[in-house]
Scaffold this active site. Structure first.
Site, mmCIF file in Angstrom:
data_model
loop_
_atom_site.group_PDB
_atom_site.id
_atom_site.type_symbol
_atom_site.label_atom_id
_atom_site.label_comp_id
_atom_site.label_asym_id
_atom_site.label_seq_id
_atom_site.Cartn_x
_atom_site.Cartn_y
_atom_site.Cartn_z
ATOM 1 N N HIS A 1 -14.741 10.702 21.237
ATOM 2 C CA HIS A 1 -15.902 9.858 21.536
ATOM 3 C C HIS A 1 -15.978 9.530 23.029
ATOM 4 O O HIS A 1 -16.573 8.515 23.402
ATOM 5 C CB HIS A 1 -15.889 8.540 20.733
ATOM 6 C CG HIS A 1 -15.882 8.725 19.256
ATOM 7 N ND1 HIS A 1 -15.901 7.661 18.386
ATOM 8 C CD2 HIS A 1 -15.871 9.831 18.488
ATOM 9 C CE1 HIS A 1 -15.892 8.105 17.141
ATOM 10 N NE2 HIS A 1 -15.871 9.427 17.180
ATOM 11 N N HIS B 1 -16.676 17.187 9.184
ATOM 12 C CA HIS B 1 -18.059 16.792 9.461
ATOM 13 C C HIS B 1 -18.607 17.532 10.676
ATOM 14 O O HIS B 1 -17.870 17.860 11.612
ATOM 15 C CB HIS B 1 -18.198 15.278 9.613
ATOM 16 C CG HIS B 1 -17.504 14.669 10.784
ATOM 17 N ND1 HIS B 1 -18.087 14.550 12.033
ATOM 18 C CD2 HIS B 1 -16.279 14.098 10.907
ATOM 19 C CE1 HIS B 1 -17.262 13.934 12.858
ATOM 20 N NE2 HIS B 1 -16.148 13.656 12.206
ATOM 21 N N ASP C 1 -10.004 15.785 10.371
ATOM 22 C CA ASP C 1 -10.897 14.971 11.199
ATOM 23 C C ASP C 1 -10.112 14.296 12.312
ATOM 24 O O ASP C 1 -9.710 13.138 12.209
ATOM 25 C CB ASP C 1 -11.593 13.928 10.317
ATOM 26 C CG ASP C 1 -12.708 13.198 11.057
ATOM 27 O OD1 ASP C 1 -12.970 13.532 12.226
ATOM 28 O OD2 ASP C 1 -13.313 12.286 10.468
ATOM 29 N N GLU D 1 -21.147 11.690 9.600
ATOM 30 C CA GLU D 1 -19.913 10.926 9.432
ATOM 31 C C GLU D 1 -19.748 9.892 10.525
ATOM 32 O O GLU D 1 -19.251 8.791 10.290
ATOM 33 C CB GLU D 1 -18.713 11.878 9.420
ATOM 34 C CG GLU D 1 -17.391 11.242 9.025
ATOM 35 C CD GLU D 1 -16.615 10.624 10.186
ATOM 36 O OE1 GLU D 1 -15.615 9.923 9.941
ATOM 37 O OE2 GLU D 1 -17.011 10.852 11.359
ATOM 38 N N GLU D 2 -20.182 10.237 11.739
ATOM 39 C CA GLU D 2 -19.971 9.348 12.883
ATOM 40 C C GLU D 2 -20.767 8.051 12.784
ATOM 41 O O GLU D 2 -20.454 7.082 13.475
ATOM 42 C CB GLU D 2 -20.325 10.074 14.190
ATOM 43 C CG GLU D 2 -19.399 11.231 14.546
ATOM 44 C CD GLU D 2 -17.994 10.793 14.899
ATOM 45 O OE1 GLU D 2 -17.725 9.568 14.893
ATOM 46 O OE2 GLU D 2 -17.158 11.653 15.190
ATOM 47 N N ASP E 1 -21.400 16.469 12.612
ATOM 48 C CA ASP E 1 -22.060 15.676 13.655
ATOM 49 C C ASP E 1 -21.056 15.199 14.691
ATOM 50 O O ASP E 1 -19.839 15.203 14.474
ATOM 51 C CB ASP E 1 -22.783 14.479 13.050
ATOM 52 C CG ASP E 1 -21.832 13.469 12.416
ATOM 53 O OD1 ASP E 1 -20.917 13.885 11.694
ATOM 54 O OD2 ASP E 1 -22.008 12.252 12.649
ATOM 55 N N ASP F 1 -14.204 16.357 17.628
ATOM 56 C CA ASP F 1 -14.357 15.466 16.487
ATOM 57 C C ASP F 1 -15.764 15.668 15.951
ATOM 58 O O ASP F 1 -16.703 15.038 16.437
ATOM 59 C CB ASP F 1 -14.126 14.017 16.925
ATOM 60 C CG ASP F 1 -14.272 13.008 15.811
ATOM 61 O OD1 ASP F 1 -14.375 13.430 14.644
ATOM 62 O OD2 ASP F 1 -14.299 11.805 16.099
#
Length: 407
Positions: free
Chosen positions: A379, A78, A198, A175-176, A80, A141
């Site tokens: 994150h 992904h 991922d 995705e997030e 994003d 990520d």
């Protein structure tokens, strides 16, 4: 391969692709196209065919096979990044020959990645790692996954002696915020099996995820001037405090691990007049997941009686554990395990305490386990990537493609 994957990662993370859970568009932020268009051009330059970028920011491409009779497989990542920490003006910093001590990311702001908080760092003494300057997340990520896939495809193009079938590449938005596979066209993608890359430290391999639901609690207060509020004011914030007490302290993310589920207060906004709380409900076991949702709804039903109907909740499912769809085709997990071992990577097969695009894609008919990208502390401002692990991730992609052709 190291130079290629590193160059790509450093370039990709500087493109802000933060998604936005409050947006109703797809993609949730137009800036995700900034990376998608870069990748679109790069896929064509590498030599992949059928490169397509649709209006919803789903990017797909094909590396034609050079041998017949091989299942078509795919690799997905992904584009994003998580909205909880800024992804604007990312400044990646390379630490060469990591010495095993705490890493000071930003002395002025007092931001440090400590070995106590990240004991996994001890595994990577002597390695080169990438960190942030402490003001943003890094974006590994899942840009590490993107870089690994791109580099693997280029390697296969440049090494036609490696036998492989048709390989599909997919890069997704959002995705997030749990929407990464919502508009993914599985039929168009055309793979029988796929793997997401991922996150995760070197060796991580996942075919189990949480099942997930999102609960939105709305509290209606009544605002009156505090000077004349007696027997009139209803403070939504105080009621929110009571809602927090409804759920066990030992069933939160910070108090659980492994297969243990939780209730997570992820967002809280409001004032005296109205408050909104966003809870994440998670469990691996299907029956326990359903029980958690029922318990949550019942708790809110009880408290709203006390406050004259001022508390309401909406609960909707986000994704489900992909184990049921993958277990009948466990050879795809076995192939990934064998590929890692042949590359001197110790497989670490563990459940994901979260979800991937593969959670939904598996339910949509595309069995899709997850492979490591080589990072830690996603994150957060303390996010980091191990360069050698990123290289291994790219090598694993190549090896999986080769092993499918040699079955």
């Amino acid at each position: 391969m190291k130079e290629k994957v590193l160059e790509r990662l450093l370039r990709y993370v500087k493109i802000d692709t933060t998604s936005d859970s409050t947006s109703e568009t797809c993609p949730s932020t137009a800036k995700q196209f900034d990376l998608a268009r870069v990748l679109e051009a790069e896929l064509k330059e590498i030599g992949l065919v059928d490169v397509s970028l649709d209006d919803n920011c789903y990017l797909m491409a094909t590396l034609p096979g050079n041998t017949e009779g091989v299942d078509t497989i795919g690799f997905i990542a992904h584009m994003d990044t998580n909205e909880d920490v800024s992804g604007t003006n990312v400044n990646p910093i390379i630490i060469e020959n990591y010495d095993g001590n705490d890493i000071v990311l930003n002395k002025d702001l007092g931001i440090v990645t400590t070995v106590e908080d990240t004991p996994e760092l001890k595994r990577f003494v002597g390695e080169d790692i990438i960190v942030t300057d402490g003001t943003t997340l890094l974006g590994g990520d899942d840009k590490a996954g993107v870089a690994a896939i791109m580099t693997a495809m280029e390697y296969l193009v440049n090494h036609p002696e490696i036998k492989h079938g048709d390989i599909k590449v997919g890069f997704t938005p959002d995705e997030e915020i749990g929407r990464g596979a919502d508009k993914f066209d599985v039929e168009k993608f055309g793979a029988k099996y796929a793997y997401t890359l991922d996150g995760g430290a070197e060796g991580e391999l996942n075919f189990e995820t949480f099942s997930a639901a999102l609960a939105t609690v709305t509290i209606e207060g009544k605002n009156v001037h505090p000077g004349s509020a007696k027997n009139k004011m209803v403070n939504a914030l105080y009621i929110a405090g009571k809602v927090m007490e409804l759920f066990p302290e030992d069933e939160r993310p910070e108090t659980t691990e492994g297969y243990e589920g939780f209730y997570h207060l992820n967002e809280f906004n409001g004032n005296v007049d109205e408050a909104k709380m966003i809870y994440l409900i998670r469990d691996h076991d299907k029956a326990k997941f359903e029980a958690r949702k029922e318990f949550f709804a019942n708790q809110i039903a009880e408290i709203t009686k006390k406050y004259d109907g001022r508390v309401s909740v909406e609960i909707h499912d986000q994704y489900y554990n992909m184990r049921d769809e993958i277990e009948p085709v466990m050879h795809i997990v076995d192939i990934a395990t064998e590929a890692m071992k042949e590359l001197d990577v110790e497989p670490n097969v563990i459940p994901i305490r979260g979800g991937t695009d593969g959670s939904k894609l598996s339910k949509m008919g595309l069995p899709c386990p997850n492979i490591f990208g080589g990072g830690l502390n996603f994150h957060s401002r303390n996010e980091l990537l191990v360069i050698s692990s990123m290289v291994k991730a790219s090598e694993v992609v190549v090896k999986i493609a080769e092993k499918f052709a040699n079955r």
